[in-house]
Design an enzyme around this catalytic site. Structure first.
Site, PDB file in Angstrom:
ATOM      1  N   ALA A  31     -24.822   9.137 -33.263  1.00  0.00           N
ATOM      2  CA  ALA A  31     -24.087  10.400 -33.395  1.00  0.00           C
ATOM      3  C   ALA A  31     -23.917  11.130 -32.065  1.00  0.00           C
ATOM      4  O   ALA A  31     -22.967  11.910 -31.896  1.00  0.00           O
ATOM      5  CB  ALA A  31     -24.789  11.299 -34.410  1.00  0.00           C
TER       6      ALA A  31
ATOM      7  N   ARG B   5     -30.166   2.675 -44.472  1.00  0.00           N
ATOM      8  CA  ARG B   5     -29.232   3.779 -44.239  1.00  0.00           C
ATOM      9  C   ARG B   5     -27.795   3.354 -44.559  1.00  0.00           C
ATOM     10  O   ARG B   5     -27.239   2.478 -43.887  1.00  0.00           O
ATOM     11  CB  ARG B   5     -29.307   4.174 -42.755  1.00  0.00           C
ATOM     12  CG  ARG B   5     -28.295   5.189 -42.330  1.00  0.00           C
ATOM     13  CD  ARG B   5     -28.238   5.294 -40.803  1.00  0.00           C
ATOM     14  NE  ARG B   5     -27.248   6.276 -40.419  1.00  0.00           N
ATOM     15  CZ  ARG B   5     -26.702   6.356 -39.214  1.00  0.00           C
ATOM     16  NH1 ARG B   5     -27.052   5.504 -38.260  1.00  0.00           N
ATOM     17  NH2 ARG B   5     -25.810   7.272 -38.960  1.00  0.00           N
TER      18      ARG B   5
ATOM     19  N   TYR C 254     -23.155   0.439 -42.820  1.00  0.00           N
ATOM     20  CA  TYR C 254     -23.812  -0.137 -41.639  1.00  0.00           C
ATOM     21  C   TYR C 254     -24.375  -1.539 -41.862  1.00  0.00           C
ATOM     22  O   TYR C 254     -24.870  -2.151 -40.911  1.00  0.00           O
ATOM     23  CB  TYR C 254     -24.924   0.804 -41.154  1.00  0.00           C
ATOM     24  CG  TYR C 254     -24.379   2.127 -40.647  1.00  0.00           C
ATOM     25  CD1 TYR C 254     -23.604   2.172 -39.497  1.00  0.00           C
ATOM     26  CD2 TYR C 254     -24.595   3.315 -41.341  1.00  0.00           C
ATOM     27  CE1 TYR C 254     -23.069   3.366 -39.035  1.00  0.00           C
ATOM     28  CE2 TYR C 254     -24.071   4.519 -40.886  1.00  0.00           C
ATOM     29  CZ  TYR C 254     -23.306   4.532 -39.734  1.00  0.00           C
ATOM     30  OH  TYR C 254     -22.775   5.711 -39.285  1.00  0.00           O
TER      31      TYR C 254
ATOM     32  N   GLU D 161     -20.619   0.117 -24.161  1.00  0.00           N
ATOM     33  CA  GLU D 161     -20.827   0.941 -25.356  1.00  0.00           C
ATOM     34  C   GLU D 161     -20.675   0.047 -26.581  1.00  0.00           C
ATOM     35  O   GLU D 161     -19.773  -0.799 -26.624  1.00  0.00           O
ATOM     36  CB  GLU D 161     -19.766   2.049 -25.378  1.00  0.00           C
ATOM     37  CG  GLU D 161     -19.793   2.918 -26.619  1.00  0.00           C
ATOM     38  CD  GLU D 161     -18.682   3.977 -26.614  1.00  0.00           C
ATOM     39  OE1 GLU D 161     -17.835   3.958 -25.686  1.00  0.00           O
ATOM     40  OE2 GLU D 161     -18.664   4.798 -27.544  1.00  0.00           O
TER      41      GLU D 161
ATOM     42  N   ARG E 175     -12.866   5.597 -39.194  1.00  0.00           N
ATOM     43  CA  ARG E 175     -13.718   6.449 -40.022  1.00  0.00           C
ATOM     44  C   ARG E 175     -13.255   7.905 -39.917  1.00  0.00           C
ATOM     45  O   ARG E 175     -12.082   8.158 -39.664  1.00  0.00           O
ATOM     46  CB  ARG E 175     -15.174   6.242 -39.587  1.00  0.00           C
ATOM     47  CG  ARG E 175     -15.621   4.784 -39.757  1.00  0.00           C
ATOM     48  CD  ARG E 175     -17.066   4.601 -39.394  1.00  0.00           C
ATOM     49  NE  ARG E 175     -17.927   5.402 -40.252  1.00  0.00           N
ATOM     50  CZ  ARG E 175     -19.227   5.613 -39.999  1.00  0.00           C
ATOM     51  NH1 ARG E 175     -19.795   5.051 -38.932  1.00  0.00           N
ATOM     52  NH2 ARG E 175     -19.945   6.365 -40.803  1.00  0.00           N
TER      53      ARG E 175
ATOM     54  N   HIS F 157     -20.837  -0.031 -31.043  1.00  0.00           N
ATOM     55  CA  HIS F 157     -21.023   0.580 -32.361  1.00  0.00           C
ATOM     56  C   HIS F 157     -20.951  -0.524 -33.406  1.00  0.00           C
ATOM     57  O   HIS F 157     -20.141  -1.450 -33.297  1.00  0.00           O
ATOM     58  CB  HIS F 157     -19.928   1.616 -32.648  1.00  0.00           C
ATOM     59  CG  HIS F 157     -19.955   2.729 -31.656  1.00  0.00           C
ATOM     60  ND1 HIS F 157     -20.904   3.726 -31.697  1.00  0.00           N
ATOM     61  CD2 HIS F 157     -19.197   2.965 -30.558  1.00  0.00           C
ATOM     62  CE1 HIS F 157     -20.706   4.538 -30.678  1.00  0.00           C
ATOM     63  NE2 HIS F 157     -19.686   4.098 -29.961  1.00  0.00           N
TER      64      HIS F 157
ATOM     65  N   PRO G 126     -29.982   8.187 -32.313  1.00  0.00           N
ATOM     66  CA  PRO G 126     -30.553   8.752 -33.525  1.00  0.00           C
ATOM     67  C   PRO G 126     -30.125   8.052 -34.822  1.00  0.00           C
ATOM     68  O   PRO G 126     -28.970   7.669 -34.971  1.00  0.00           O
ATOM     69  CB  PRO G 126     -30.064  10.209 -33.515  1.00  0.00           C
ATOM     70  CG  PRO G 126     -28.941  10.249 -32.554  1.00  0.00           C
ATOM     71  CD  PRO G 126     -29.205   9.168 -31.550  1.00  0.00           C
TER      72      PRO G 126
HETATM   73  C1  DQA Z   1     -22.516   4.358 -34.970  1.00  0.00           C
HETATM   74  C2  DQA Z   1     -21.307   5.214 -35.333  1.00  0.00           C
HETATM   75  C3  DQA Z   1     -21.641   6.697 -35.214  1.00  0.00           C
HETATM   76  O1  DQA Z   1     -20.508   7.484 -35.569  1.00  0.00           O
HETATM   77  C4  DQA Z   1     -22.777   7.066 -36.140  1.00  0.00           C
HETATM   78  O2  DQA Z   1     -23.152   8.413 -35.961  1.00  0.00           O
HETATM   79  C5  DQA Z   1     -23.954   6.165 -36.000  1.00  0.00           C
HETATM   80  C6  DQA Z   1     -23.730   4.740 -35.797  1.00  0.00           C
HETATM   81  C7  DQA Z   1     -22.246   2.854 -35.210  1.00  0.00           C
HETATM   82  O3  DQA Z   1     -23.008   2.041 -34.688  1.00  0.00           O
HETATM   83  O4  DQA Z   1     -21.293   2.496 -35.921  1.00  0.00           O
HETATM   84  O5  DQA Z   1     -25.089   6.592 -36.146  1.00  0.00           O
HETATM   85  O6  DQA Z   1     -22.800   4.518 -33.603  1.00  0.00           O
END
Ligand code: DQA
Length: 146
Positions: A77, A18, A23, A98, A107, A100, A10
């Protein structure tokens, strides 16, 4: 040909505009391009998918079990909330990487808990959009031929 599913959760469709200070300014389309370029370079097929809906992501994981050799997932999220996504990843034999964009451990404290990590073989975080290229390489290294 080895196939890697890249799943995005999401709000990642809003990347670019955003919270760019967190990001970065790469859009999800730019990230898809990075993935496809790395896929071409490595000779792997990339299936790139985004959904804002938990059930759609779960369906994609289930469907991957016959079509895909490894899964790269930025559950966004849902990382911090979804036992259902964790269970889905555990229900298929494919290795899971995984990813991010941000270093979630630097954070808010609620972001440090990842249900996805409990199903993942490895985690890449904090390298922004370039992390996706790293994740694809890692996933290829783990991929088992079907
Ligand atoms: C995220 C980190 C998550 O905490 C956040 O809700 C995101 C992006 C990242 O790529 O850093 O939507 O997954």
């Amino acid at each position: 040909m080895t196939s890697i599913l890249v799943l995005n959760g999401p709000n990642l469709n809003m990347l670019g505009s955003r919270e760019p200070e967190i990001y970065g300014t790469d859009s999800l389309t730019a990230i898809e391009r990075i993935c496809r370029e790395r896929g071409d370079h490595l000779g792997v097929d990339i299936e790139f998918l985004h959904s804002n809906h938990e059930g759609t992501l779960i369906d994609a994981i289930h469907n991957a079990s016959t079509r895909t050799d490894a899964i790269v997932i930025n559950a966004a999220a849902y990382t911090h909330t979804s036992v259902a996504l964790m269970d889905a990843l555990k229900s298929v034999p494919q290795p899971v990487v995984e990813i991010h964009l941000t270093n979630i451990h630097r954070r808010e404290s609620f972001r440090s808990r990842s249900y996805i990590s409990l199903a993942a073989d490895g985690v890449i975080l904090g390298f922004g959009a370039k992390g996706y290229a790293l994740a694809i390489e890692a996933a290829l290294g783990l991929a088992k031929p079907r």
